[in-house]
Write a protein that holds these residues in place. Structure first.
Motif, PDB file in Angstrom:
ATOM      1  N   LYS A  63      79.339 -26.973 -12.883  1.00  0.00           N
ATOM      2  CA  LYS A  63      79.787 -25.893 -12.006  1.00  0.00           C
ATOM      3  C   LYS A  63      78.651 -25.607 -11.031  1.00  0.00           C
ATOM      4  CE  LYS A  63      81.992 -22.340 -13.710  1.00  0.00           C
ATOM      5  NZ  LYS A  63      82.316 -21.047 -14.386  1.00  0.00           N
ATOM      6  N   LEU A  64      78.929 -25.790  -9.738  1.00  0.00           N
ATOM      7  CA  LEU A  64      77.950 -25.500  -8.688  1.00  0.00           C
ATOM      8  C   LEU A  64      78.298 -24.158  -8.067  1.00  0.00           C
ATOM      9  CD1 LEU A  64      78.031 -28.962  -6.863  1.00  0.00           C
ATOM     10  CD2 LEU A  64      76.579 -28.271  -8.781  1.00  0.00           C
ATOM     11  N   ILE A  65      77.303 -23.303  -7.883  1.00  0.00           N
ATOM     12  CA  ILE A  65      77.531 -21.979  -7.287  1.00  0.00           C
ATOM     13  C   ILE A  65      76.714 -21.893  -6.003  1.00  0.00           C
ATOM     14  CG2 ILE A  65      77.373 -19.486  -7.629  1.00  0.00           C
ATOM     15  CD1 ILE A  65      77.355 -20.177 -10.709  1.00  0.00           C
ATOM     16  N   TYR A  66      77.411 -21.563  -4.920  1.00  0.00           N
ATOM     17  CA  TYR A  66      76.784 -21.433  -3.609  1.00  0.00           C
ATOM     18  C   TYR A  66      76.998 -20.012  -3.101  1.00  0.00           C
ATOM     19  CZ  TYR A  66      76.610 -26.516  -3.462  1.00  0.00           C
ATOM     20  OH  TYR A  66      76.341 -27.835  -3.738  1.00  0.00           O
ATOM     21  N   LYS A  67      75.971 -19.449  -2.494  1.00  0.00           N
ATOM     22  CA  LYS A  67      76.107 -18.141  -1.850  1.00  0.00           C
ATOM     23  C   LYS A  67      76.535 -18.389  -0.407  1.00  0.00           C
ATOM     24  CE  LYS A  67      74.031 -13.736  -1.270  1.00  0.00           C
ATOM     25  NZ  LYS A  67      73.550 -12.750  -2.164  1.00  0.00           N
ATOM     26  N   ILE A  68      77.630 -17.762  -0.013  1.00  0.00           N
ATOM     27  CA  ILE A  68      78.171 -17.912   1.328  1.00  0.00           C
ATOM     28  C   ILE A  68      78.028 -16.556   2.022  1.00  0.00           C
ATOM     29  CG2 ILE A  68      80.194 -18.539   2.690  1.00  0.00           C
ATOM     30  CD1 ILE A  68      79.204 -20.824   0.891  1.00  0.00           C
ATOM     31  N   TYR A  69      77.231 -16.535   3.054  1.00  0.00           N
ATOM     32  CA  TYR A  69      76.869 -15.279   3.709  1.00  0.00           C
ATOM     33  C   TYR A  69      76.297 -14.331   2.659  1.00  0.00           C
ATOM     34  CZ  TYR A  69      79.928 -17.444   7.147  1.00  0.00           C
ATOM     35  OH  TYR A  69      80.533 -18.334   7.995  1.00  0.00           O
ATOM     36  N   ASP A  70      76.419 -13.035   2.827  1.00  0.00           N
ATOM     37  CA  ASP A  70      75.950 -12.099   1.809  1.00  0.00           C
ATOM     38  C   ASP A  70      77.087 -11.611   0.928  1.00  0.00           C
ATOM     39  OD1 ASP A  70      73.274 -12.156   2.545  1.00  0.00           O
ATOM     40  OD2 ASP A  70      73.537 -10.597   4.063  1.00  0.00           O
ATOM     41  N   GLU A  71      78.322 -11.960   1.300  1.00  0.00           N
ATOM     42  CA  GLU A  71      79.486 -11.371   0.655  1.00  0.00           C
ATOM     43  C   GLU A  71      80.177 -12.248  -0.383  1.00  0.00           C
ATOM     44  OE1 GLU A  71      82.284 -10.075   3.579  1.00  0.00           O
ATOM     45  OE2 GLU A  71      80.700  -9.522   4.956  1.00  0.00           O
ATOM     46  N   TYR A  72      79.977 -13.555  -0.345  1.00  0.00           N
ATOM     47  CA  TYR A  72      80.797 -14.442  -1.160  1.00  0.00           C
ATOM     48  C   TYR A  72      79.973 -15.411  -1.997  1.00  0.00           C
ATOM     49  CZ  TYR A  72      84.676 -12.989   1.793  1.00  0.00           C
ATOM     50  OH  TYR A  72      85.619 -12.250   2.457  1.00  0.00           O
ATOM     51  N   ASP A  73      80.497 -15.719  -3.171  1.00  0.00           N
ATOM     52  CA  ASP A  73      80.034 -16.834  -3.990  1.00  0.00           C
ATOM     53  C   ASP A  73      81.142 -17.873  -4.001  1.00  0.00           C
ATOM     54  OD1 ASP A  73      77.562 -15.918  -4.758  1.00  0.00           O
ATOM     55  OD2 ASP A  73      78.177 -15.292  -6.759  1.00  0.00           O
ATOM     56  N   LEU A  74      80.772 -19.120  -3.764  1.00  0.00           N
ATOM     57  CA  LEU A  74      81.712 -20.230  -3.829  1.00  0.00           C
ATOM     58  C   LEU A  74      81.344 -21.062  -5.052  1.00  0.00           C
ATOM     59  CD1 LEU A  74      83.954 -22.007  -2.570  1.00  0.00           C
ATOM     60  CD2 LEU A  74      82.128 -23.202  -1.343  1.00  0.00           C
ATOM     61  N   THR A  75      82.304 -21.258  -5.942  1.00  0.00           N
ATOM     62  CA  THR A  75      82.098 -22.074  -7.133  1.00  0.00           C
ATOM     63  C   THR A  75      82.869 -23.374  -6.964  1.00  0.00           C
ATOM     64  OG1 THR A  75      81.852 -20.121  -8.521  1.00  0.00           O
ATOM     65  CG2 THR A  75      82.383 -22.174  -9.636  1.00  0.00           C
ATOM     66  N   ILE A  76      82.182 -24.478  -7.180  1.00  0.00           N
ATOM     67  CA  ILE A  76      82.783 -25.796  -7.069  1.00  0.00           C
ATOM     68  C   ILE A  76      82.526 -26.534  -8.378  1.00  0.00           C
ATOM     69  CG2 ILE A  76      82.840 -27.974  -5.794  1.00  0.00           C
ATOM     70  CD1 ILE A  76      81.402 -26.410  -3.478  1.00  0.00           C
ATOM     71  N   ILE A  77      83.581 -27.040  -8.990  1.00  0.00           N
ATOM     72  CA  ILE A  77      83.435 -27.848 -10.193  1.00  0.00           C
ATOM     73  C   ILE A  77      83.463 -29.320  -9.774  1.00  0.00           C
ATOM     74  CG2 ILE A  77      84.379 -28.427 -12.462  1.00  0.00           C
ATOM     75  CD1 ILE A  77      83.532 -25.489 -12.222  1.00  0.00           C
ATOM     76  N   ILE A  78      82.433 -30.051 -10.226  1.00  0.00           N
ATOM     77  CA  ILE A  78      82.364 -31.490  -9.948  1.00  0.00           C
ATOM     78  C   ILE A  78      82.270 -32.242 -11.271  1.00  0.00           C
ATOM     79  CG2 ILE A  78      81.260 -31.227  -7.682  1.00  0.00           C
ATOM     80  CD1 ILE A  78      78.592 -32.050  -9.052  1.00  0.00           C
ATOM     81  N   SER A  79      82.734 -33.482 -11.256  1.00  0.00           N
ATOM     82  CA  SER A  79      82.545 -34.331 -12.429  1.00  0.00           C
ATOM     83  C   SER A  79      82.034 -35.682 -11.961  1.00  0.00           C
ATOM     84  CB  SER A  79      83.837 -34.486 -13.232  1.00  0.00           C
ATOM     85  OG  SER A  79      84.795 -35.204 -12.498  1.00  0.00           O
ATOM     86  N   SER A  80      81.136 -36.235 -12.732  1.00  0.00           N
ATOM     87  CA  SER A  80      80.531 -37.509 -12.393  1.00  0.00           C
ATOM     88  C   SER A  80      81.499 -38.635 -12.713  1.00  0.00           C
ATOM     89  CB  SER A  80      79.245 -37.699 -13.173  1.00  0.00           C
ATOM     90  OG  SER A  80      78.746 -38.996 -12.982  1.00  0.00           O
ATOM     91  N   THR A  81      81.676 -39.533 -11.750  1.00  0.00           N
ATOM     92  CA  THR A  81      82.499 -40.712 -11.987  1.00  0.00           C
ATOM     93  C   THR A  81      81.641 -41.957 -12.087  1.00  0.00           C
ATOM     94  OG1 THR A  81      82.880 -40.977  -9.616  1.00  0.00           O
ATOM     95  CG2 THR A  81      84.514 -39.723 -10.854  1.00  0.00           C
ATOM     96  N   ALA A  82      80.471 -41.920 -11.485  1.00  0.00           N
ATOM     97  CA  ALA A  82      79.545 -43.058 -11.546  1.00  0.00           C
ATOM     98  C   ALA A  82      78.137 -42.582 -11.226  1.00  0.00           C
ATOM     99  CB  ALA A  82      79.968 -44.137 -10.561  1.00  0.00           C
ATOM    100  N   LEU A  83      77.166 -43.183 -11.863  1.00  0.00           N
ATOM    101  CA  LEU A  83      75.776 -42.835 -11.593  1.00  0.00           C
ATOM    102  C   LEU A  83      75.136 -43.820 -10.628  1.00  0.00           C
ATOM    103  CD1 LEU A  83      74.602 -41.831 -15.163  1.00  0.00           C
ATOM    104  CD2 LEU A  83      75.360 -40.363 -13.295  1.00  0.00           C
ATOM    105  N   ILE A  84      75.568 -45.064 -10.677  1.00  0.00           N
ATOM    106  CA  ILE A  84      75.021 -46.065  -9.765  1.00  0.00           C
ATOM    107  C   ILE A  84      76.189 -46.836  -9.181  1.00  0.00           C
ATOM    108  CG2 ILE A  84      73.568 -48.102  -9.562  1.00  0.00           C
ATOM    109  CD1 ILE A  84      71.980 -47.011 -11.969  1.00  0.00           C
ATOM    110  N   PRO A  85      76.565 -46.644  -7.957  1.00  0.00           N
ATOM    111  CA  PRO A  85      76.047 -45.611  -7.057  1.00  0.00           C
ATOM    112  C   PRO A  85      76.576 -44.226  -7.454  1.00  0.00           C
ATOM    113  CG  PRO A  85      77.869 -46.751  -6.000  1.00  0.00           C
ATOM    114  CD  PRO A  85      77.623 -47.444  -7.324  1.00  0.00           C
ATOM    115  N   ILE A  86      75.877 -43.211  -7.019  1.00  0.00           N
ATOM    116  CA  ILE A  86      76.243 -41.828  -7.314  1.00  0.00           C
ATOM    117  C   ILE A  86      77.631 -41.532  -6.758  1.00  0.00           C
ATOM    118  CG2 ILE A  86      75.639 -39.410  -6.925  1.00  0.00           C
ATOM    119  CD1 ILE A  86      72.736 -40.420  -6.509  1.00  0.00           C
TER     120      ILE A  86
END
Length: 101
Positions: A63-86
């Protein structure tokens, strides 16, 4: 995978390393606003901004959490499909207004 490795991977990604799922595309369309206009706007955030938080959900899902402006948090869920290449699947997103709750 650990959080340090994910941070390193995020710093080396290109747009072609981020693959959207059908579920992700649906979530983006349902949450579309002036911050999230399309899948490419999410890719841009991942590629250009450093997350303010990362939570490990499983060995390959984060779960990646990004602050967007001063008002919002954006949460993005990612899953790894391959490490090489990323490569990561974009799983889902949520946007939280910090002022209104």
């Amino acid at each position: 995978m650990d959080i340090d490795y994910i941070l390193e991977c995020l710093s080396k990604l290109s747009a072609s390393d981020l693959h959207s799922t059908k579920h992700f595309e649906l979530r983006v369309s349902l949450r579309r606003n002036y911050i999230i206009s399309d899948v490419d706007s999410i890719r841009s955030i991942i590629l250009n901004d450093k997350p303010v938080g990362i939570l490990k959900q499983t060995e390959t899902k984060f779960k990646l959490i990004y602050k967007i402006y001063d008002e919002y948090d954006l949460t993005i869920i990612i899953s790894s499909t391959a490490l090489i290449p990323i490569s990561f699947n974009l799983v889902t997103i949520s946007l939280r207004n910090l002022i209104r709750g």
